[in-house]
Design a protein around this motif. Structure first.
Motif, PDB file in Angstrom:
ATOM      1  N   PRO A  40       0.799  -1.234   0.000  1.00 48.46           N
ATOM      2  CA  PRO A  40       0.000   0.000   0.000  1.00 48.46           C
ATOM      3  C   PRO A  40       0.825   1.274   0.000  1.00 48.46           C
ATOM      4  O   PRO A  40       0.379   2.300  -0.527  1.00 48.46           O
ATOM      5  CB  PRO A  40      -0.856  -0.127   1.270  1.00 48.46           C
ATOM      6  N   TRP A  41       2.042   1.248   0.574  1.00 45.04           N
ATOM      7  CA  TRP A  41       2.836   2.478   0.596  1.00 45.04           C
ATOM      8  C   TRP A  41       3.342   2.848  -0.793  1.00 45.04           C
ATOM      9  O   TRP A  41       3.790   3.969  -1.007  1.00 45.04           O
ATOM     10  CB  TRP A  41       3.990   2.374   1.591  1.00 45.04           C
ATOM     11  N   GLN A  44      -0.863   3.009  -3.105  1.00 42.75           N
ATOM     12  CA  GLN A  44      -1.826   4.063  -2.784  1.00 42.75           C
ATOM     13  C   GLN A  44      -1.295   5.463  -3.054  1.00 42.75           C
ATOM     14  O   GLN A  44      -1.953   6.442  -2.735  1.00 42.75           O
ATOM     15  CB  GLN A  44      -2.231   3.945  -1.307  1.00 42.75           C
ATOM     16  N   LYS A  45      -0.122   5.572  -3.633  1.00 41.45           N
ATOM     17  CA  LYS A  45       0.479   6.887  -3.840  1.00 41.45           C
ATOM     18  C   LYS A  45      -0.420   7.769  -4.708  1.00 41.45           C
ATOM     19  O   LYS A  45      -0.914   7.354  -5.743  1.00 41.45           O
ATOM     20  CB  LYS A  45       1.861   6.760  -4.480  1.00 41.45           C
ATOM     21  N   LYS A  47      -3.394   8.654  -4.396  1.00 45.49           N
ATOM     22  CA  LYS A  47      -4.828   8.402  -4.398  1.00 45.49           C
ATOM     23  C   LYS A  47      -5.499   9.196  -3.286  1.00 45.49           C
ATOM     24  O   LYS A  47      -4.955   9.317  -2.190  1.00 45.49           O
ATOM     25  CB  LYS A  47      -5.106   6.904  -4.223  1.00 45.49           C
ATOM     26  N   ARG A  51      -5.110   6.548   3.879  1.00 44.37           N
ATOM     27  CA  ARG A  51      -4.095   5.588   3.471  1.00 44.37           C
ATOM     28  C   ARG A  51      -3.953   4.507   4.531  1.00 44.37           C
ATOM     29  O   ARG A  51      -4.245   4.711   5.710  1.00 44.37           O
ATOM     30  CB  ARG A  51      -2.743   6.285   3.298  1.00 44.37           C
ATOM     31  N   THR A  52      -3.503   3.332   4.092  1.00 40.61           N
ATOM     32  CA  THR A  52      -3.189   2.260   5.029  1.00 40.61           C
ATOM     33  C   THR A  52      -1.969   2.665   5.845  1.00 40.61           C
ATOM     34  O   THR A  52      -0.948   3.057   5.278  1.00 40.61           O
ATOM     35  CB  THR A  52      -2.891   0.956   4.276  1.00 40.61           C
TER      36      THR A  52
END
Length: 205
Positions: A40-41, A44-45, A47, A51-52
């Protein structure tokens, strides 16, 4: 208050440009076939929405032989920073979304730095609503993509900050005089005064 733009400075253990390292959830003796981009790091950039959180136990596995920097970006959105850099941020007014201690090792699993490091995600601000209206930009399709001239409001309070969706050095971190005063021993960073900066000459940290 004076402000400064952070730029990469080459030194022993402080490479210029990207660092040849990726952040994993744990140490892998062989990273072939481990799709780090799905973590996720990375995934998810950029977005919108929550964030997680960074999990405990993450490991930066590097092809470089030695690190001695105090901050470098690993992707466009998160950074690896030393304990000392993080402590300076925590002592001042800095908005961080998340941070967690990480291990930094070689592909063989051996430490490659005497420093202790952390993964850090700084809050990224909208440039239209978080600078003085006298600021000017290069725009693309009506959207600012880099600064011509950044002017901060007189009542600006943040000590380390950055703006989102910018390029060409305008996406680097900016700090106050108060932070710079704490950073006298930090390695791998140049501080360019905001009033004289040539944005295209900045190597984003």
């Amino acid at each position: 208050m004076n402000y400064f733009v952070l730029s990469q400075k080459e030194d022993s253990g402080c490479p210029i440009g990207i660092i040849y390292a990726d952040l994993f959830d744990k140490f892998y003796p062989n990273t072939t076939g481990v799709e780090f981009g799905f973590f996720p790091w990375y995934a998810q950039k950029g977005k919108p929405g929550p964030r997680t959180p960074f999990p405990e136990g993450m490991v930066l596995i590097s092809k470089d032989k030695h690190y001695d920097f105090d901050i470098r970006s690993v992707s466009r959105f998160f950074y690896v920073v030393s304990d000392e850099f993080l402590a300076a941020c925590n002592s001042l007014n800095v908005k961080m979304v998340d941070s967690v201690a990480i291990e930094v090792v070689s592909e063989a699993g051996k430490r490659i730095s005497s420093k202790n490091y952390n993964a850090v995600l700084f809050d990224e601000m909208d440039v239209r609503t978080n600078c003085d209206p006298a600021s000017t930009f290069v725009e693309e399709n009506g959207r600012p993509i880099r600064f011509k001239k950044l002017i901060l409001p007189d009542d600006w309070k943040l000590d380390v900050f950055k703006y989102k969706r910018l390029v060409s050095g305008s996406d680097s971190l900016i700090c106050s005089q108060s932070f710079k005063d704490l950073a006298t021993d930090f390695k791998g960073i140049e501080f360019t005064p905001l009033e004289t900066v040539v944005w295209s000459g900045i190597r984003r940290v």
